[in-house]
Design a protein around this motif. Structure first.
Motif, PDB file in Angstrom:
ATOM      1  N   ILE A  66       3.200  13.671  -2.069  1.00  0.00           N
ATOM      2  CA  ILE A  66       4.438  14.455  -1.886  1.00  0.00           C
ATOM      3  C   ILE A  66       5.437  13.674  -1.030  1.00  0.00           C
ATOM      4  N   ASP A  67       4.925  12.931  -0.032  1.00  0.00           N
ATOM      5  CA  ASP A  67       5.823  12.117   0.810  1.00  0.00           C
ATOM      6  C   ASP A  67       6.512  11.035  -0.017  1.00  0.00           C
ATOM      7  N   ALA A 112       9.107  12.574  -2.101  1.00  0.00           N
ATOM      8  CA  ALA A 112      10.238  12.920  -1.231  1.00  0.00           C
ATOM      9  C   ALA A 112      11.131  11.711  -0.961  1.00  0.00           C
ATOM     10  N   LYS A 142      14.510  12.473   0.448  1.00  0.00           N
ATOM     11  CA  LYS A 142      14.214  13.498   1.478  1.00  0.00           C
ATOM     12  C   LYS A 142      12.978  13.102   2.295  1.00  0.00           C
ATOM     13  N   GLU A 190      12.214  14.261   6.492  1.00  0.00           N
ATOM     14  CA  GLU A 190      11.916  15.672   6.816  1.00  0.00           C
ATOM     15  C   GLU A 190      10.611  16.140   6.176  1.00  0.00           C
ATOM     16  N   ILE A 191      10.292  15.617   4.993  1.00  0.00           N
ATOM     17  CA  ILE A 191       9.050  16.008   4.318  1.00  0.00           C
ATOM     18  C   ILE A 191       7.843  15.415   5.041  1.00  0.00           C
ATOM     19  N   LEU A 200       6.749  17.471   8.022  1.00  0.00           N
ATOM     20  CA  LEU A 200       6.036  18.699   7.624  1.00  0.00           C
ATOM     21  C   LEU A 200       4.621  18.389   7.150  1.00  0.00           C
ATOM     22  N   THR A 201       4.452  17.270   6.458  1.00  0.00           N
ATOM     23  CA  THR A 201       3.116  16.861   6.002  1.00  0.00           C
ATOM     24  C   THR A 201       2.207  16.629   7.199  1.00  0.00           C
ATOM     25  N   SER A 234       3.543  24.927   4.936  1.00  0.00           N
ATOM     26  CA  SER A 234       4.005  23.549   4.780  1.00  0.00           C
ATOM     27  C   SER A 234       4.375  23.240   3.331  1.00  0.00           C
ATOM     28  N   ARG A 267       8.085  22.281   2.044  1.00  0.00           N
ATOM     29  CA  ARG A 267       8.307  20.959   1.447  1.00  0.00           C
ATOM     30  C   ARG A 267       8.876  21.067   0.035  1.00  0.00           C
ATOM     31  N   ILE A 288      12.488  22.239  -0.214  1.00  0.00           N
ATOM     32  CA  ILE A 288      13.433  21.163   0.119  1.00  0.00           C
ATOM     33  C   ILE A 288      13.570  20.208  -1.074  1.00  0.00           C
ATOM     34  N   LEU A 289      12.422  19.902  -1.710  1.00  0.00           N
ATOM     35  CA  LEU A 289      12.410  18.906  -2.792  1.00  0.00           C
ATOM     36  C   LEU A 289      12.974  19.415  -4.112  1.00  0.00           C
TER      37      LEU A 289
END
Length: 221
Positions: free
Chosen positions: A28-29, A32, A37, A40-41, A44-45, A58, A62, A65-66
């Motif tokens: 996910i990072d 992002a 993004k 910020e992601i 949260l991770t 979380s 996430r 935002i994405l």
């Protein structure tokens, strides 16, 4: 540690976390970063993996935002093939030669995890992950909250399901995060992995913590 190694040697199933365990990065990072993004992601991770907020909170934050579209995900997968952690292919191959069933159990998304499973010759049916939902025009429409892996305690739930369904007596969970550690029990043993990132809570509480998959291969031999 010896007890964990003993369970591993007798294992009839091994469940691997994916992000920062099977692969070097957090899926996910990386998505992002691709969507602009990243910072910020990633924060949260870290909060989720460190256990300072629930996994659902979380994941919701996430993904809201994405909001990745189908097109964006296809572009991402084409341009950013996952980097397997050193030794993971050998571990999976060694387990398979011993007739051990291998599963990927992850809070990540199936669309990102499936290509990784293919690299390791793990069947699609052995993936337990989250699923994104999309509108007919391909825009992001949320994720399936009925999947056990979408919430805290989800990995433990998957392990319970596997044990009930297949009768596994020696199931091992391997991963880097708090959500992996909390899956034991019902997993019969847990191996903490720190080859990509060391999470202190996991290192402190794991009976066996490795930073190189070669240690797992050696224990199996």
């Amino acid at each position: 540690m010896d007890k964990v190694k003993e369970v591993l040697r007798k294992a009839d199933a091994v469940c691997f976390d994916v992000d920062s365990t099977v692969i070097k990065e957090e899926g996910i990072d990386e998505l992002a970063k691709f969507c602009g993004k990243g910072k910020e992601i990633a924060e949260l991770t870290n909060k989720a993996m460190g256990g300072s907020m629930t996994f659902q909170e979380s994941l919701n934050l996430r993904m809201n935002i994405l909001q990745p579209s189908v097109t964006k995900i296809k572009e991402f997968l084409n341009r950013n093939p996952a980097n397997l952690s050193p030794g993971i292919k050998e571990v999976v191959d060694t387990l398979r030669r011993r007739n051990v069933e291998v599963y990927l159990v992850t809070g990540g998304f199936r669309c990102i995890v499936s290509p990784i499973a293919r690299q390791l010759d793990i069947p699609e049916t052995n993936i337990y992950s989250n699923r994104m939902k999309f509108y007919f025009d391909g825009e992001y429409a949320g994720f399936d909250e009925n999947q056990p892996t979408s919430r805290s305690g989800g990995k433990a739930e998957v392990v319970r399901i596997l044990k009930e369904k297949f009768g596994y007596k020696n199931l091992v969970m391997i991963g880097d995060g708090a959500t992996d550690l909390e899956a034991c029990p019902p997993a019969d043993a847990f191996i903490g992995y720190g080859g990509n990132v060391v999470r202190e809570g996991v290192k402190r509480n794991a009976k066996w913590f490795v930073e190189d998959f070669q240690e797992v291969i050696d224990a199996l031999k």
